[in-house]
Write a protein that holds these residues in place. Structure first.
Motif, mmCIF file in Angstrom:
data_model
loop_
_atom_site.group_PDB
_atom_site.id
_atom_site.type_symbol
_atom_site.label_atom_id
_atom_site.label_comp_id
_atom_site.label_asym_id
_atom_site.label_seq_id
_atom_site.Cartn_x
_atom_site.Cartn_y
_atom_site.Cartn_z
ATOM 1 N N LEU A 139 46.215 43.849 40.076
ATOM 2 C CA LEU A 139 47.043 44.675 40.953
ATOM 3 C C LEU A 139 46.190 45.615 41.789
ATOM 4 N N ILE A 140 45.241 46.282 41.159
ATOM 5 C CA ILE A 140 44.383 47.226 41.878
ATOM 6 C C ILE A 140 43.550 46.501 42.927
ATOM 7 N N LEU A 141 43.089 45.299 42.624
ATOM 8 C CA LEU A 141 42.323 44.518 43.592
ATOM 9 C C LEU A 141 43.150 44.247 44.844
ATOM 10 N N LEU A 142 44.389 43.844 44.658
ATOM 11 C CA LEU A 142 45.264 43.589 45.800
ATOM 12 C C LEU A 142 45.565 44.880 46.558
ATOM 13 N N VAL A 143 45.777 45.960 45.832
ATOM 14 C CA VAL A 143 46.132 47.245 46.444
ATOM 15 C C VAL A 143 45.011 47.773 47.318
ATOM 16 N N ILE A 144 43.778 47.760 46.811
ATOM 17 C CA ILE A 144 42.674 48.369 47.573
ATOM 18 C C ILE A 144 42.378 47.578 48.846
ATOM 19 N N MET A 145 42.663 46.275 48.830
ATOM 20 C CA MET A 145 42.445 45.477 50.043
ATOM 21 C C MET A 145 43.626 45.592 51.011
ATOM 22 N N ALA A 146 44.844 45.548 50.480
ATOM 23 C CA ALA A 146 46.024 45.586 51.345
ATOM 24 C C ALA A 146 46.183 46.924 52.047
ATOM 25 N N THR A 147 45.706 48.002 51.421
ATOM 26 C CA THR A 147 45.798 49.324 52.041
ATOM 27 C C THR A 147 44.604 49.626 52.939
ATOM 28 N N ALA A 148 43.698 48.649 53.069
ATOM 29 C CA ALA A 148 42.504 48.784 53.928
ATOM 30 C C ALA A 148 41.579 49.892 53.478
ATOM 31 N N ASN A 149 41.528 50.120 52.169
ATOM 32 C CA ASN A 149 40.592 51.102 51.639
ATOM 33 C C ASN A 149 39.285 50.479 51.172
ATOM 34 N N HIS A 150 39.328 49.163 50.892
ATOM 35 C CA HIS A 150 38.121 48.492 50.405
ATOM 36 C C HIS A 150 38.109 47.042 50.861
ATOM 37 N N TYR A 151 36.900 46.481 50.896
ATOM 38 C CA TYR A 151 36.699 45.050 51.090
ATOM 39 C C TYR A 151 36.643 44.387 49.713
ATOM 40 N N ASP A 152 36.821 43.073 49.672
ATOM 41 C CA ASP A 152 36.729 42.435 48.364
ATOM 42 C C ASP A 152 35.310 42.485 47.798
ATOM 43 N N LEU A 153 34.293 42.583 48.677
ATOM 44 C CA LEU A 153 32.928 42.758 48.178
ATOM 45 C C LEU A 153 32.731 44.137 47.562
ATOM 46 N N ASP A 154 33.549 45.116 47.967
ATOM 47 C CA ASP A 154 33.512 46.423 47.303
ATOM 48 C C ASP A 154 33.931 46.288 45.841
ATOM 49 N N ALA A 155 34.944 45.438 45.614
ATOM 50 C CA ALA A 155 35.391 45.190 44.243
ATOM 51 C C ALA A 155 34.289 44.498 43.444
ATOM 52 N N ALA A 156 33.586 43.564 44.093
ATOM 53 C CA ALA A 156 32.458 42.911 43.422
ATOM 54 C C ALA A 156 31.386 43.934 43.065
#
Length: 371
Positions: A285-302
């Motif tokens: 859920l947090i992964l989807l949230v941080i990308m959908a709200t334009a706060n992070h890129y998926d590489l940020d999650a990596a």
């Protein structure tokens, strides 16, 4: 980013009250019985200053490691009967509350100082790094943030859910996890997890201080098309309106890093099956949230994932700070509560012995009275 004038006046009361309530609940959930405390002290062989001889009440020192050195630290057993020592002994989770607040505010103050001192060059560098991340994602076909955001923007209920989740869930979820894991995890597992979270903050601060990265929501809209949904969706929260916050710290994502530690730890160590069943949905859920709200890129999650792995591998470094802790307790004229590992082992050992005695006393009744 939400603005202060968008926050309902009641939020300034309710949001801190929620955090305070969770911290209080954690203290009550992990309360120790006075009889167990006395029993643990007795089993450990440490005498109370009230019953010990004057020689035992004299200054006593012990040796502790401080990185590459060995230090003498005072034994604070003489303060055991102080009111604060007894209160802290009954509510040992207060110590975790103190450590969490200390870590949180040191981290926030450091970010604020950085935000106040960075100049225009810092922003230019952060945008350059953001463009590099987008280029890498396009090369690897991982640039899914904009498409995900468009899907969410077309569903107002989902946009509201994601905005509120980003703004208001991170801190309360972390506190709730700490209280739960302190109560139900193995003491060694809890301590390792807590140290990992602390080091996540330290490592992340080093990374985004030396390698700033602009989040998608701050990139030029005309070129990239990202929308700051927290502002558009008016997800007003006191946690997202700090004007001293460093907004050029997208990489790595601590939102995801923390959620991964929480979800994975619950999945592996929780004794409750329903919690294990849903635990991995939290980092997803947090992964989807941080990308959908334009706060992070998926590489940020990596990056957040890598930080947590490194922090876990080196988390024992934090144990080198124990001498400082002992001296702080000496200054406060307070004895540190018995370590949770030692306390649980002592109580468990005594319970096993008592259970064994009960079993032996019942054996004649089960097998028939002896002649």
């Amino acid at each position: 980013m939400s603005k202060p004038d968008e926050i309902p006046a009641l939020s300034y009361i309710l949001e801190p009250a929620l955090v305070a309530s969770l911290l209080t609940a954690g203290c009550l959930l992990n309360r120790r019985k006075a009889t167990d405390i006395v029993q643990a002290h007795t089993l450990s062989g440490s005498l109370s200053p009230v019953t010990s001889s004057p020689e035992n009440r004299s200054w006593d020192y012990k040796q502790m490691k401080f990185f590459f050195w060995t230090m003498k630290v005072p034994s604070n057993v003489k303060f055991r009967m102080n009111l604060f020592s007894r209160f802290l002994g009954m509510f040992p989770f207060l110590l975790e509350v103190w450590y969490w607040l200390l870590t949180y505010w040191i981290y926030q103050i450091a970010r604020a100082m950085q935000a106040l001192t960075m100049g225009s060059d810092f922003r230019i560098l952060a945008e350059k790094h953001a463009r590099e991340i987008i280029a890498i994602e396009k090369f690897l076909h991982l640039d899914i943030e904009l498409g995900l955001q468009k899907i969410v923007m077309n569903r107002p209920w989902l946009l509201t859910l994601f905005n509120k989740t980003y703004a208001m869930v991170h801190i309360p979820a972390t506190i709730a996890f700490m209280a739960y894991s302190y109560r139900y995890f193995s003491p060694l597992v809890f301590q390792s997890t807590r140290r990992t979270l602390v080091l996540c903050n330290c490592l992340a601060f080093i990374v985004f201080s030396s390698w700033p990265c602009m989040p998608p929501r701050l990139l030029p809209f005309e070129e990239f098309g990202y929308i700051d949904t927290l502002h558009t969706g008016k997800a007003a929260s006191i946690w997202t309106t700090n004007k001293f916050q460093n907004q050029l710290a997208a990489f790595p994502s601590l939102h995801f890093g923390y959620s991964f530690v929480i979800g994975f730890s619950l999945f592996i160590y929780s004794p409750h099956r329903p919690i294990r069943a849903i635990s991995l949905f939290y980092p997803l859920l947090i992964l989807l949230v941080i990308m959908a709200t334009a706060n992070h890129y998926d590489l940020d999650a990596a990056g957040g994932f890598i930080v947590t792995v490194v922090a876990h591998r080196i988390n024992r470094l934090v144990l080198n700070l124990r001498p400082i802790e002992e001296w702080l307790f000496w200054l406060l004229r307070c004895e540190r509560p018995i370590d949770k590992v030692q306390f649980d082992n002592l109580i468990h050992q005594e319970n096993v012995v008592n259970a064994g005695h009960r079993d032996m006393s019942q054996r004649p009744l089960m097998s028939g009275s002896p002649e």
